[in-house]
Enzyme design. Structure first.
Site, PDB file in Angstrom:
ATOM      1  CG  ASP A  44       2.263  -6.873   3.552  1.00 19.60           C
ATOM      2  OD1 ASP A  44       1.249  -7.542   3.388  1.00 19.60           O
ATOM      3  OD2 ASP A  44       3.253  -6.232   3.086  1.00 19.60           O
ATOM      4  CG  HIS A  54       1.406  -5.897   0.126  1.00 19.55           C
ATOM      5  ND1 HIS A  54       2.176  -7.176  -0.245  1.00 19.55           N
ATOM      6  CD2 HIS A  54       2.614  -6.250  -1.485  1.00 19.55           C
ATOM      7  CE1 HIS A  54       3.457  -7.904  -0.566  1.00 19.55           C
ATOM      8  NE2 HIS A  54       3.674  -7.260  -1.489  1.00 19.55           N
ATOM      9  CD  GLU A  79       6.056  -8.171  -3.832  1.00 11.90           C
ATOM     10  OE1 GLU A  79       6.677  -8.918  -4.443  1.00 11.90           O
ATOM     11  OE2 GLU A  79       5.154  -8.632  -3.034  1.00 11.90           O
TER      12      GLU A  79
HETATM   13  C1  ACM Z   1       8.811  -5.122  -1.803  1.00 14.67           C
HETATM   14  O1  ACM Z   1      10.095  -6.250  -1.466  1.00 14.67           O
HETATM   15  N1  ACM Z   1       7.819  -6.012  -2.742  1.00 14.67           N
HETATM   16  C2  ACM Z   1       8.246  -3.643  -1.909  1.00 14.67           C
END
Ligand code: ACM
Length: 581
Positions: free
Chosen positions: A189, A260, A330
């Site tokens: 991440d 991420h 995201e």
């Molecule tokens: C997530 O909670 N962004 C998968």
């Protein structure tokens, strides 16, 4: 069965029968042997290690009336499936003290977990706490059991806060105790890269630690000024995978792209959008949220991550798990919008816009994995962006920029699986388009969300999701047609660790709610409004002592202990019931 004799099993088995004509107990003692049939030696080894340590009994090999007999049985497989089992202590099945027959080696193993629960909380300890000569009494029962879902998952975010290898192994033991069978490891991440990749050593040299960490929610003014880091070597990963396999748990690795990814970009600045920002100035992110620093849509990045995934595939063999999670959630598009390179790529590929570019990125890895016999799993954003040129359909968001999830679902490569996290909707779309789905809606099974409304909850995040709320979670949304419902592989609880700085914080958020979740995933419970919450809570009174014996720092029903609180550290509680999505 009456309350007094209820063995208070969690998760609840399909059927528990007491033999009316033979009340009483069967005792395990010095004479108890293990009679392990073909394919059951793994469970015999587990019983000898776990029960042997807790009871002090030798559990030598041997047959006869004092044996624990372990068998794989074709009729059990036919009747109950591969993970089903029948456990009998009442002498009704055969000349043995205990008989566990499983539909496969996994079924036998789940039966052994039930056997340990029948023996009482002391059987969950790592060494003896009762005097020698203690009789390990078992109620005389026949239990018939099988799971509702084949994917009973727990996701651990080891990226935001690293979880040392020993703690991961312990989590696998706790999962096995709850009959959960998929560990989804969120390995990368913005805030850390946790897996050794030999051809790209800077991923861990640089990417596995940060100088400091935000203490609390990102709006908190506080910092933990101690550097935070850690990663798993390739041998650590092999050990985790093998330890899991011994417990019939598969480990699904997640390497998150194209968002991420700031830790990877900090290690290798060429992976970022170098025509938009100076990526050499980036470091591993020290706060929480969604970083704008995402991967560039270049061939360099594709080749780099193919190299990463080659090593990942080697560490997570297909026999153990065909599934590889590539994240896909995201991914802010601001840098791609500003990047001449990304814009040229959009034109060259004819994918319309940045959403189309993301879909292209995901499709690339879906095909790459499929070519190697693997199945891509992604968060439900992988449904967005529409089909690319030549993908058929010719409809959807690629050209219009509207997302086009329905059209995209049709062109996700066959075998791709969706983790439905923003609610049920993505999962429904995917399942109706014929894709397999793991239901893990944040409104229900994100265990980072607070579990009570009180001021004392440590760093409270999200909506209140109590033990009872989790118990009422239903993975298959009502109204889903049977053929779509058949695509719901199962469900998964997700533990994001931004505000969980250590093992005790993870324990606190995860337990006891994991017991409720395990019952939702394993047991054939009625519809939410008809679930026997009082019965579950009664069985929980027997489960807390098991968790105590296992050394779990769960949230006590009366609320956090003083040292479980984090006074003055800001969370981000959301008010009201979660939106019904
Ligand atoms: C997530 O909670 N962004 C998968």
């Amino acid at each position: 069965m009456t309350h007094e004799t209820d063995p208070a099993l969690i998760p609840l088995p399909v059927r528990t029968e007491c033999r009316a004509d033979a009340p009483g107990y069967v005792a395990l003692d010095e004479r108890t042997t293990l009679d392990a049939g073909p394919g059951t030696h793994g469970t015999a080894r587990w019983l000898r290690t776990a029960l042997g340590a807790a009871t002090g009994l030798p559990l030598a090999d041997g047959t006869g009336p004092h044996a624990i007999r372990l068998r794989i049985a074709a009729d059990v497989e036919r009747e109950l499936g591969p993970e089903g089992y029948r456990l009998s202590t009442d002498g009704s099945v055969a000349e043995a003290a205990v008989v566990i027959e499983g539909g496969s080696a996994a079924g036998v193993f789940w039966g052994a977990q039930t056997l340990r629960q029948l023996l009482g909380p002391e059987a969950h300890r790592r060494a003896r706490v009762v005097p020698a000569g203690h009789d390990w009494d078992l109620p005389m029962v026949t239990i018939t059991d099988a799971p509702r879902f084949r994917w009973r998952g727990l996701m651990l975010d080891v990226a935001r806060h690293f979880m040392p290898k020993d703690d991961v192994l312990r989590q696998l033991d706790l999962m096995a105790a709850h009959k959960l069978n998929v560990l989804h490891l969120h390995l990368t991440d913005d805030q850390g890269w946790r897996i050794e990749i030999r051809r790209h050593p800077r991923l861990t040299e640089v990417g596995s630690w940060r100088a400091r960490s935000k203490w609390g929610h990102r709006a908190s003014p506080l910092w933990h000024e101690t550097p935070h880091g850690g990663h798993y070597t390739q041998d650590d990963i092999r050990e985790i995978v093998a330890y899991a396999a011994d417990r019939h748990i598969s480990v699904v690795p997640e390497i998150d792209v194209p968002g991420h990814s700031q830790a990877a970009i900090a290690a290798y600045p060429e992976l970022g959008n170098t025509d938009v920002i100076d990526t050499t100035a980036l470091s591993v992110w020290d706060t929480w949220g969604v970083s704008p620093n995402v991967l560039a849509p270049t061939d360099t990045v594709l080749r780099f991550y193919e190299g990463v995934l080659e090593e990942v595939l080697d560490l997570f063999p297909a026999e153990v798990s065909p599934f590889v999670h590539i994240g896909g959630d995201e991914c802010p598009k601001d840098q791609w919008k500003a990047s001449p390179t990304a814009q040229a790529r959009i034109r060259e590929l004819g994918v319309g816009d940045e959403d189309g570019l993301q879909a292209w990125f995901v499709r690339h890895f879906a095909r790459w994995l499929a070519d190697r016999g693997r199945r891509l799993v992604g968060w439900d954003e992988i449904l967005e962006g529409g089909p690319g040129p030549g993908d058929g359909g010719g409809v959807g968001g690629g050209a219009t920029g509207t997302g086009g999830a329905g059209a995209a679902a049709r062109v996700l490569p066959e075998g791709a699986v969706v983790s439905s996290w923003r609610g049920y909707a993505g999962g429904i779309t995917a399942a109706e388009a014929g894709h397999d789905v793991v239901m893990c809606p944040e409104q229900h099974v994100y265990l980072d969300h607070r579990q009570a409304p009180g001021e004392d909850e440590p760093m409270p995040i999200g909506y209140v999701r109590t033990l009872a709320d989790v118990y009422r979670f239903e993975p298959v949304p009502p109204g889903l047609a049977p053929e779509a419902a058949a695509h719901v592989l199962g469900t998964q609880a997700n533990v994001w660790t931004e505000v969980m700085e250590n093992r005790d914080r993870v324990d606190y958020q995860t337990h006891p709610r994991l017991a409720a979740f395990a019952e939702v995933a394993w047991s054939r419970l009625p519809a939410p409004d008809h679930r026997d919450l009082a019965g579950f809570e009664r069985r929980m009174t027997a489960h807390y002592p098991r968790l105590d014996a296992l050394g779990v720092a769960y949230r006590p029903p009366a609320g956090p202990r003083p040292w479980q609180r984090r006074p003055g550290v800001l969370g981000r509680p959301l008010e009201g019931p979660p939106p019904n999505v």
